[in-house]
Design a protein around this motif. Structure first.
Motif, short mmCIF file in Angstrom:
data_model
loop_
_atom_site.label_atom_id
_atom_site.label_comp_id
_atom_site.label_asym_id
_atom_site.label_seq_id
_atom_site.Cartn_x
_atom_site.Cartn_y
_atom_site.Cartn_z
N HIS A 153 -6.84 46.09 11.98
CA HIS A 153 -7.13 44.96 11.11
C HIS A 153 -6.18 44.99 9.91
O HIS A 153 -5.87 46.06 9.37
N TYR A 154 -5.74 43.82 9.48
CA TYR A 154 -4.70 43.79 8.44
C TYR A 154 -5.14 44.44 7.14
O TYR A 154 -4.31 44.96 6.40
N ARG A 155 -6.44 44.46 6.86
CA ARG A 155 -6.88 45.07 5.60
C ARG A 155 -7.07 46.58 5.71
O ARG A 155 -7.31 47.25 4.69
N SER A 156 -7.00 47.12 6.91
CA SER A 156 -7.20 48.55 7.09
C SER A 156 -5.87 49.30 6.94
O SER A 156 -4.79 48.70 6.95
N THR A 164 1.83 40.38 9.48
CA THR A 164 0.50 39.88 9.08
C THR A 164 0.55 38.41 8.75
O THR A 164 -0.26 37.61 9.25
N HIS A 189 -2.93 43.03 2.48
CA HIS A 189 -2.98 43.90 3.67
C HIS A 189 -2.93 45.37 3.25
O HIS A 189 -2.48 45.72 2.16
N ALA A 232 -9.31 39.08 12.65
CA ALA A 232 -9.79 40.34 13.22
C ALA A 232 -9.01 40.66 14.49
O ALA A 232 -9.47 40.46 15.61
N THR A 233 -7.82 41.19 14.31
CA THR A 233 -6.96 41.47 15.47
C THR A 233 -7.51 42.54 16.40
O THR A 233 -7.24 42.45 17.61
N PRO A 234 -8.24 43.57 15.95
CA PRO A 234 -8.78 44.51 16.93
C PRO A 234 -9.67 43.82 17.96
O PRO A 234 -9.56 44.09 19.17
N ASP A 262 -11.41 36.32 9.52
CA ASP A 262 -10.51 37.15 8.71
C ASP A 262 -9.45 37.86 9.54
O ASP A 262 -9.15 39.03 9.34
#
Length: 476
Positions: free
Chosen positions: A298-301, A45, A258, A352-354, A350
């Protein structure tokens, strides 16, 4: 670029305190055992954050610490009959190797807690002098604990939203505290434990003080981003913020956390016995494929681990690899192009990797379509964009740091190419028995061959190196 700040819960523009340079501190591993997927997710991350900021033209100072002394390390070392420092060093090397395997670049600095006792003592002294901390009674061994006075800092709980009137405290420590919410800054030495000298007798700093001391030692009294896992928000980061700001430091301007890696909905951890070790995961797929898997969410998920999802991510990565390989076979090396605007917008939002990965895979599909209709120029343009995106994500298959262009890899590719060329000539002349023998020879050493409409495609075993088929022109 905007990042969701844990303290406010909203996405805020990342405005560096020092224009042109971003300073980031990340809580690294407590090295009491081998790394698992949760640890790799954390490293990846912040490696991605650093790569993207640098791609945007910013200088990045990334500091990630190593906690090489704590109660768990001491207990496990005693159980194993090994010195605590050797136990910690052994597992620190395992973490470093795992980080390197999945393409994480070394941080700007990687301080160890035991190397910064002086800074920790100085921080505790500042808090005592400011009336934000107090010294406990003298213990049996002549040492004294030091505690942070939570009541002296009205902002306590701001980061996590934790109601401090409900905060729990260790029963044994509570006897020496003025308030059960107070937390230790310095711990007096216990018999048989390592210790360092201090104004309060031999002992060692708390985990919270160690991180405050190391972050400000390398990044200054105020820095841009403090990061770590969601499980660190309370009490660790809450305590860090309180003690650092109470001591007069601006500390972190924003906080980035994360999500967990879970198994069947339960947080992955060694203590829970459900941790998937980095070593086990890397036996299932290649390191670069594991990185792609951990970037997909997503890193926060939360990532709920499953072998099916890991295999799916690996297959998706191999489609990226195959597209670039086809074009490399047709035209030679592919230059890195520009990232699409939609990809940049995703990472600016933020990280948003997806959405960013969706742009990558759409470009791969469009590049394959262009190649199929004979639009080589269009396909090469898309391949350049794919390389640019993959490079930012740390999954560019043509980079040497992922093992695709090292000496052993080039030798393997050359030998397999010669045998496949020999096999193609045998098939063209009608000698199918000889062609089959060559395929069997390759199979015996772990090279699987698949015949496609564009020629043979080969891979090294399950999850191994994959090379796209050569075109008919390249494989007569």
């Amino acid at each position: 670029m905007r990042l969701v700040d844990t303290a406010t819960g909203v996405a805020r523009p990342l405005l560096p305190l020092d224009p042109g340079r971003v300073t980031i501190y990340v809580c690294g591993a407590t090295v009491h055992g081998p790394p698992h997927l949760g640890h790799l997710r954390s490293a990846i991350t912040f490696d991605l954050l650093r790569r993207w900021l640098e791609h945007r033209g910013l200088e990045v100072l990334l500091v990630r610490n190593v906690t090489d002394i704590d109660d768990t390390i001491l207990a496990k070392a005693v159980e194993a009959g090994r010195p605590w420092w050797e136990w910690a060093a052994t597992h620190e090397r395992a973490f470093t190797a795992a980080y390197e395997a999945v393409g994480c670049r070394p941080p700007s600095a990687e301080p160890r807690a035991t190397g910064h006792i002086t800074e920790a003592v100085e921080l505790v002294q500042r808090l005592v002098h400011r009336g934000q901390a107090y010294v406990g009674p003298t213990g049996d061994d002549g040492g004294r604990d030091v505690y942070f006075a939570v009541a002296s800092w009205p902002e306590y709980g701001r980061l996590s939203g934790t109601r401090t009137d409900h905060a729990l405290s260790d029963v044994e420590l509570a006897r020496a505290k003025h308030d059960p919410r107070d937390f230790a800054l310095w711990k007096a030495a216990k018999p048989g434990e390592p210790s360092w000298p201090s104004p309060w007798g031999p002992g060692r700093p708390s985990w919270h003080v160690e991180c405050s001391a190391m972050s400000t030692r390398y990044l200054g009294p105020a820095f841009d981003v403090h990061g770590g896992g969601r499980d660190l928000v309370f009490p660790h980061h809450e305590n860090e913020m309180a003690q650092s700001r109470a001591a007069g430091d601006g500390f972190a301007a924003s906080w980035m956390h994360h999500g967990w890696v879970t198994v069947d909905g339960a947080k992955m951890s060694k203590s829970a016995g459900n941790a998937v070790s980095a070593a086990d995961a890397l036996m299932r797929v290649r390191p670069i494929e594991l990185r792609a898997y951990l970037l997909a969410a997503h890193y926060r998920s939360t990532i709920d681990y499953s072998e099916a999802a890991l295999a799916e991510a690996a297959a998706g990565y191999r489609r990226v690899e195959a597209m670039l390989g086809r074009l490399r076979a047709r035209s030679g090396p592919i230059e890195v192009g520009d990232v699409p605007a939609s990809f940049a917008a995703a990472l600016d939002d933020d990280l948003a990797t997806p959405a960013a990965m969706a742009v990558l895979h759409t470009t791969v599909r469009d590049g394959n379509a262009a190649l199929e209709r004979g639009d080589l120029r269009g396909a090469l343009e898309m391949a350049g964009a794919v390389r640019a995106m993959a490079s930012v994500l740390g999954i560019d298959p043509t980079r040497a740091d992922h093992g695709e262009t090292d000496a052993a890899g080039r030798a393997l590719e050359g030998l397999v190419a010669e045998l496949l060329d020999e096999r193609s000539r045998a098939r063209k002349s009608g000698d199918f028995a000889r062609a089959d023998r060559i395929r069997e020879r390759l199979g015996r050493v772990g090279v699987d061959v698949e015949d496609t409409s564009h020629g043979p495609r080969w891979a090294v075993g399950r999850g191994g190196r994959t090379t796209p088929p050569a075109t008919p022109e390249d494989n007569p």
